[in-house]
Scaffold this motif. Structure first.
Motif, PDB file in Angstrom:
ATOM      1  N   LEU A   1      -8.312 -12.277  -5.248  1.00 36.09           N
ATOM      2  CA  LEU A   1      -9.719 -12.359  -4.871  1.00 36.09           C
ATOM      3  C   LEU A   1     -10.477 -11.277  -5.620  1.00 36.09           C
ATOM      4  O   LEU A   1     -10.062 -10.121  -5.643  1.00 36.09           O
ATOM      5  CB  LEU A   1      -9.902 -12.137  -3.366  1.00 36.09           C
ATOM      6  CG  LEU A   1      -9.378 -13.214  -2.410  1.00 36.09           C
ATOM      7  CD1 LEU A   1      -7.962 -12.908  -1.989  1.00 36.09           C
ATOM      8  CD2 LEU A   1     -10.284 -13.307  -1.195  1.00 36.09           C
ATOM      9  N   ILE A   2     -11.581 -11.661  -6.224  1.00 39.24           N
ATOM     10  CA  ILE A   2     -12.399 -10.675  -6.914  1.00 39.24           C
ATOM     11  C   ILE A   2     -13.709 -10.532  -6.162  1.00 39.24           C
ATOM     12  O   ILE A   2     -14.406 -11.527  -5.942  1.00 39.24           O
ATOM     13  CB  ILE A   2     -12.644 -11.071  -8.381  1.00 39.24           C
ATOM     14  CG1 ILE A   2     -11.311 -11.114  -9.116  1.00 39.24           C
ATOM     15  CG2 ILE A   2     -13.585 -10.074  -9.050  1.00 39.24           C
ATOM     16  CD1 ILE A   2     -11.426 -11.485 -10.558  1.00 39.24           C
ATOM     17  N   ASN A   3     -14.039  -9.331  -5.782  1.00 43.15           N
ATOM     18  CA  ASN A   3     -15.227  -9.035  -4.977  1.00 43.15           C
ATOM     19  C   ASN A   3     -15.364 -10.003  -3.808  1.00 43.15           C
ATOM     20  O   ASN A   3     -16.441 -10.487  -3.497  1.00 43.15           O
ATOM     21  CB  ASN A   3     -16.485  -9.052  -5.846  1.00 43.15           C
ATOM     22  CG  ASN A   3     -16.511  -7.853  -6.790  1.00 43.15           C
ATOM     23  OD1 ASN A   3     -15.807  -6.874  -6.577  1.00 43.15           O
ATOM     24  ND2 ASN A   3     -17.321  -7.934  -7.828  1.00 43.15           N
ATOM     25  N   GLY A   4     -14.229 -10.296  -3.166  1.00 42.20           N
ATOM     26  CA  GLY A   4     -14.254 -11.095  -1.957  1.00 42.20           C
ATOM     27  C   GLY A   4     -14.147 -12.590  -2.152  1.00 42.20           C
ATOM     28  O   GLY A   4     -14.111 -13.328  -1.186  1.00 42.20           O
ATOM     29  N   GLU A   5     -14.099 -13.045  -3.405  1.00 39.35           N
ATOM     30  CA  GLU A   5     -14.038 -14.490  -3.598  1.00 39.35           C
ATOM     31  C   GLU A   5     -12.749 -14.909  -4.282  1.00 39.35           C
ATOM     32  O   GLU A   5     -12.303 -14.279  -5.245  1.00 39.35           O
ATOM     33  CB  GLU A   5     -15.247 -14.959  -4.422  1.00 39.35           C
ATOM     34  CG  GLU A   5     -16.496 -14.999  -3.567  1.00 39.35           C
ATOM     35  CD  GLU A   5     -17.686 -15.511  -4.334  1.00 39.35           C
ATOM     36  OE1 GLU A   5     -17.510 -16.476  -5.113  1.00 39.35           O
ATOM     37  OE2 GLU A   5     -18.769 -14.945  -4.165  1.00 39.35           O
ATOM     38  N   ASN A   6     -12.195 -15.978  -3.769  1.00 40.12           N
ATOM     39  CA  ASN A   6     -10.942 -16.484  -4.290  1.00 40.12           C
ATOM     40  C   ASN A   6     -11.102 -16.933  -5.743  1.00 40.12           C
ATOM     41  O   ASN A   6     -12.080 -17.587  -6.087  1.00 40.12           O
ATOM     42  CB  ASN A   6     -10.502 -17.675  -3.450  1.00 40.12           C
ATOM     43  CG  ASN A   6      -9.058 -17.547  -3.044  1.00 40.12           C
ATOM     44  OD1 ASN A   6      -8.223 -17.185  -3.876  1.00 40.12           O
ATOM     45  ND2 ASN A   6      -8.768 -17.808  -1.794  1.00 40.12           N
ATOM     46  N   VAL A   7     -10.153 -16.569  -6.555  1.00 37.17           N
ATOM     47  CA  VAL A   7     -10.234 -16.902  -7.976  1.00 37.17           C
ATOM     48  C   VAL A   7      -8.973 -17.646  -8.387  1.00 37.17           C
ATOM     49  O   VAL A   7      -7.859 -17.221  -8.076  1.00 37.17           O
ATOM     50  CB  VAL A   7     -10.374 -15.625  -8.824  1.00 37.17           C
ATOM     51  CG1 VAL A   7     -10.400 -15.974 -10.293  1.00 37.17           C
ATOM     52  CG2 VAL A   7     -11.629 -14.868  -8.438  1.00 37.17           C
TER      53      VAL A   7
END
Lengths: 137, 126
Positions: A72-78
């Motif tokens: 997760l980057i800055n809270g978002e799944n990648v």
């Protein structure tokens, strides 16, 4: 205030709750001063324990890695395929190219290293692995 | 005794309680620390020369290819750091090793005086 003297009439509601308010206020002030407000992670991550005493400092890029290896980057799944372009995009424009990496202690170390390689390749100067404090024996 | 104000204390308590619950839930007392991570490409020869390679396997440790117990390995590294404080150490974890073990190893090496510890990537297993 006449403490000790017997009240002629029962004390009204307000006076009975005053000690309660005192205690609650004290607790409130304690939590406000002693704790720090932090953003909670969207997934559960238990960082590895370490004796390291370095302060995390500031960073604008926060990367999380769960025990299963999800990123997760800055809270978002990648998704793994979008990872490199997104990292380059995030890191290139920053003045301070510091990245905070929070990985679970049970994550496969090679997965963390693969991610670390990608972060470095995207142009990050320093990658800091967040750890939790371990009390020396 | 003066007359009580018209505003009673109950709404105040309500608000204070809500604030208290908010701060209790939202604050964290866990302070994070950091460990600087560095990684070297296993192909790049220049940075690797003179470094000691520690292979971290699921159930064993190897220093430059020799199977050693953790204590023996740390003592060997400690002796090395006494002669050469800036001795580089490279850690190469095997697939399946949890991150906590790698961090523990870094901690132990740092406790022995290691100043330049970094990871090496590459899955080559002998």
């Amino acid at each position: 205030m006449a403490f000790g003297k017997p009240h002629r009439r029962p004390p009204d509601e307000d006076q009975r709750v005053l000690p309660l308010i005192n205690v609650v206020f004290l607790l409130l002030i304690f939590f406000m001063v002693a704790g720090q407000l932090t953003k909670t992670d969207p997934v559960k991550i238990l960082p590895p324990e370490s004796f390291s005493e370095k302060d995390p400092g500031e960073s604008q890029v926060h990367i999380l890695m769960t025990a299963d290896g999800d990123i997760l980057i800055n809270g978002e799944n990648v998704a793994p395929t979008d990872l490199t372009p997104l990292l380059v995009n995030l890191i290139q424009n920053r003045e301070k190219k510091t990245v905070h990496l929070k990985a679970d202690g049970n994550t496969d170390a090679t997965k963390v290293l693969a991610l670390l390689e990608k972060i470095k390749a995207a142009g990050a100067d320093t990658v800091k692995l967040l750890t939790s404090e371990k009390i020396p024996p | 005794m003066r007359r009580r104000a018209i505003i009673s204390l109950t709404p105040l308590i309500d608000v204070v309680f809500i604030l208290l619950v908010f701060f209790m839930l939202a604050t964290s007392f866990m302070e994070s620390r950091v460990l600087d991570l560095d990684i070297k490409k296993s192909g790049g020869a220049g940075s690797m020369t003179g470094a000691m390679l520690v292979e971290l396997r699921k159930d064993s440790l190897r220093l430059s290819g020799h199977l050693l117990s953790e204590d023996a390995l740390l003592n060997k590294l400690g002796a090395r750091f006494n002669e050469m404080p800036d001795q580089k150490v490279l850690i190469k974890p095997e697939a399946g090793v949890p991150l906590q073990r790698a961090v523990d190893l870094i901690d132990h090496i740092a406790a022995k005086g290691g100043q330049d510890v970094s990871f090496v990537s590459g899955t080559g297993n002998r």
